[in-house]
Every structure is written in structure tokens, then in C-alpha cells.
Scaffold this active site. Structure first.
Site, mmCIF file in Angstrom:
data_model
loop_
_atom_site.group_PDB
_atom_site.id
_atom_site.type_symbol
_atom_site.label_atom_id
_atom_site.label_comp_id
_atom_site.label_asym_id
_atom_site.label_seq_id
_atom_site.Cartn_x
_atom_site.Cartn_y
_atom_site.Cartn_z
ATOM 1 N N ASP A 62 30.418 22.073 105.622
ATOM 2 C CA ASP A 62 30.096 20.912 106.454
ATOM 3 C C ASP A 62 30.666 21.047 107.862
ATOM 4 O OD1 ASP A 62 32.727 20.689 105.560
ATOM 5 O OD2 ASP A 62 32.359 18.941 104.325
ATOM 6 N N ASN A 128 38.250 9.760 97.069
ATOM 7 C CA ASN A 128 37.221 8.930 96.414
ATOM 8 C C ASN A 128 36.276 9.778 95.561
ATOM 9 O OD1 ASN A 128 35.688 10.253 98.323
ATOM 10 N ND2 ASN A 128 35.041 8.427 99.433
ATOM 11 N N HIS A 130 34.767 12.576 96.555
ATOM 12 C CA HIS A 130 33.697 13.290 97.264
ATOM 13 C C HIS A 130 33.904 14.796 97.236
ATOM 14 C CE1 HIS A 130 35.819 12.857 101.467
ATOM 15 N NE2 HIS A 130 36.014 14.068 101.019
ATOM 16 N N GLU A 135 29.585 11.459 99.767
ATOM 17 C CA GLU A 135 30.368 10.285 99.372
ATOM 18 C C GLU A 135 29.802 9.665 98.100
ATOM 19 O OE1 GLU A 135 32.990 9.947 100.948
ATOM 20 O OE2 GLU A 135 32.731 10.409 103.062
HETATM 21 C C1 F6R Z 1 36.023 19.837 103.815
HETATM 22 C C2 F6R Z 1 35.360 19.000 102.814
HETATM 23 C C3 F6R Z 1 36.003 17.822 102.195
HETATM 24 C C4 F6R Z 1 37.462 18.045 101.825
HETATM 25 C C5 F6R Z 1 38.062 16.801 101.160
HETATM 26 C C6 F6R Z 1 39.533 16.978 100.870
HETATM 27 O O1 F6R Z 1 35.193 20.902 104.239
HETATM 28 O O2 F6R Z 1 34.243 19.282 102.525
HETATM 29 O O3 F6R Z 1 35.276 17.466 101.042
HETATM 30 O O4 F6R Z 1 37.546 19.138 100.949
HETATM 31 O O5 F6R Z 1 37.899 15.705 102.006
HETATM 32 O O6 F6R Z 1 40.225 17.058 102.083
HETATM 33 P P1 F6R Z 1 41.751 17.507 102.143
HETATM 34 O O7 F6R Z 1 41.796 18.895 101.604
HETATM 35 O O8 F6R Z 1 42.122 17.465 103.604
HETATM 36 O O9 F6R Z 1 42.512 16.547 101.302
#
Ligand code: F6R
Length: 237
Positions: A62, A128, A130, A135
Site C-alpha cells: 500500500d 482493528n 485490518h 479496514e
Molecule cells: C502497512 C500496512 C498496515 C500495517 C498495520 C500495522 O503496509 O499495510 O496494515 O501492517 O497497520 O501497523 P504497525 O506495524 O505500525 O502496527
């Protein structure tokens, strides 16, 4: 799902590195990569190692819409800093956050993935539930699309920006259906703040309200978590 519980994120980094090394040795050539704080210990071990990705392709999950690749908070910059500067791939792809034509950009990225099927995908887990920027409520068959970020994700990401108003509101993300096409998936989660999402992902019902629960359907998933993130699991692993 194979669940591996380690002491802490540092130990997780060692295991994550070993899983990348095994994938490479087993001829994986296309790696799906994630940003965020979770994979950093794994990337640190990889960049300090002698693993060679120069004949491999990387495809990131992403990117924020509206941020130039050179913006310090862009996922381009993150990957450059934590991985590519030390370990270059033959080709590295990240969605183009400056392409404001969402149909063009998402179709281009989905085609790229179809032409380079992902052998090994690393994921982080949102509080959450995701995965990528998918989401709760995102259809399980979604492909690469433009996402409107939820308030909880904007809040969680605001720690990286000077002001909450600076956090982008949209992102391009592989869809859940896109992610599920990867041959093998490694999802890492560390810390107490992830414990509930971890429990729902592994033991909860498979529901679009918890995007990561779809991984229960995937035949080749390793869940790598630390003791704190494992704190709400009911079963023994
Ligand atoms: C990042 C991504 C997100 C993160 C998730 C966890 O490329 O796709 O799904 O993996 O938000 O974020 P952290 O690792 O910062 O807790």
C-alpha cells in the site's frame, strides 16, 4: 494457520528473517512487503544478513494517496530506509500515491501483481484487524482499490506526522482477494495493543468485520506473535 509465539519483537525479527531465508532458498522470487513498525525487526535482521534479493521482485501492499515518493512519511521512503537502500531488489514496486486517477492506478497495480504472482507475503496486523489498508467491512474478494482510512487508523498513524491534519485520508491498497492469492503469508503482530485482533484473527469467526480472519481460509499462513500479542488467545499453541 501455524502459530509461532516468541518472547519479543527482537526474537520475532530473527524468526521472520529465517522465514524469508527459507522462502528464498525454496525459490521464492516475488516478495510482497509491508511497512509499519511491526516488520522492522525482521527487516533489520535481513538487511544485516547476506541474503541476496538482487534477482527478486518486491511488491508493496500500500501507499498513501497524495504523498510523493520522496515525502519522508511515504511508504516509498519507509522501504528505502528500512530495506531497499541496504538490500536492493531487481525491481521494487509501490503504488504511485501521486497518480490521482484511482481507476488507472489500481488497475495498473492489480495487473502488475497478476503478472508477478506473489510467492511470499509479509503482513502486519492493525489493531482493528485490518491487513494492508483493508479496514473492517472490506469485501473478502476486493482487489487493489483506493481506501478511505478510518479514524482509528488515522489516529494510529498520526504519531508519524507533525499534526493529525497532515495524515493522508486515502491510500491505495492491495485488496483482501489480492493478498489471499499469495502462495505463502507471514503475518506478524507484537504487543498488547494487538492481542484482541490476534485472538479474533486466529480463533474468532471468519467475518469481514475482522479482515485478518480471512487468513483462516488460506492454506499456508504463519502467524508470528510475541507473548504480549498472544495474551488473549484461549487455545494452546
Ligand atoms: C502497512 C500496512 C498496515 C500495517 C498495520 C500495522 O503496509 O499495510 O496494515 O501492517 O497497520 O501497523 P504497525 O506495524 O505500525 O502496527
Amino acid at each position: 494457520m501455524e502459530v509461532q509465539i516468541v518472547a519479543d519483537p527482537l526474537a520475532g525479527g530473527q524468526t521472520g528473517y529465517e522465514l524469508f531465508a527459507t522462502a528464498l532458498a525454496n525459490e521464492s522470487r516475488v516478495f510482497g512487503l509491508a511497512t509499519g513498525s511491526t516488520p522492522i525487526t525482521t527487516y533489520d535482521q535481513i538487511t544485516a544478513s547476506n541474503l541476496d534479493f538482487s534477482e527478486c521482485i518486491s511488491i508493496n501492499l500500500d501507499e498513501y494517496v497524495g504523498l510523493a515518493p520522496t515525502h519522508p512519511q511515504s511508504y516509498h521512503s519507509f522501504m528505502q530506509e528500512h530495506f531497499f537502500a541496504q538490500k536492493p531488489f531487481n525491481k521494487s514496486y509501490v503504488p504511485n500515491g501521486l497518480n490521482m486517477d484511482e481507476h488507472d492506478e489500481t488497475a495498473r497495480y492489480e495487473k502488475l501483481i497478476a503478472e508477478n504472482p506473489i510467492d511470499f507475503q509479509i503482513l502486519g496486523l492493525g489493531q482493528n484487524g485490518h491487513i494492508g489498508f483493508n479496514e473492517p467491512g472490506t469485501p473478502f474478494d476486493s482487489i487493489t482499490h483506493r481506501v478511505t482510512l478510518t479514524q482509528s487508523t488515522i489516529d494510529a498513524n498520526s504519531r508519524f506526522f507533525k499534526a493529525k491534519e497532515d495524515v493522508p485520508r486515502y491510500a491505495y491498497s492491495m485488496g483482501i482477494g489480492t493478498i489471499m492469492k499469495a502462495q505463502q503469508i507471514l503475518i506478524e503482530a507484537y504487543g498488547e495493543s494487538k492481542a484482541q485482533a490476534v485472538q479474533q484473527m486466529i480463533e474468532g469467526p471468519i467475518t469481514e468485520q475482522v479482515p485478518a480472519s480471512v487468513l483462516q481460509h488460506h492454506p499456508n499462513v504463519i502467524v508470528l506473535i510475541d507473548q504480549a500479542a498472544a495474551g488473549k488467545l484461549k487455545g494452546k499453541y
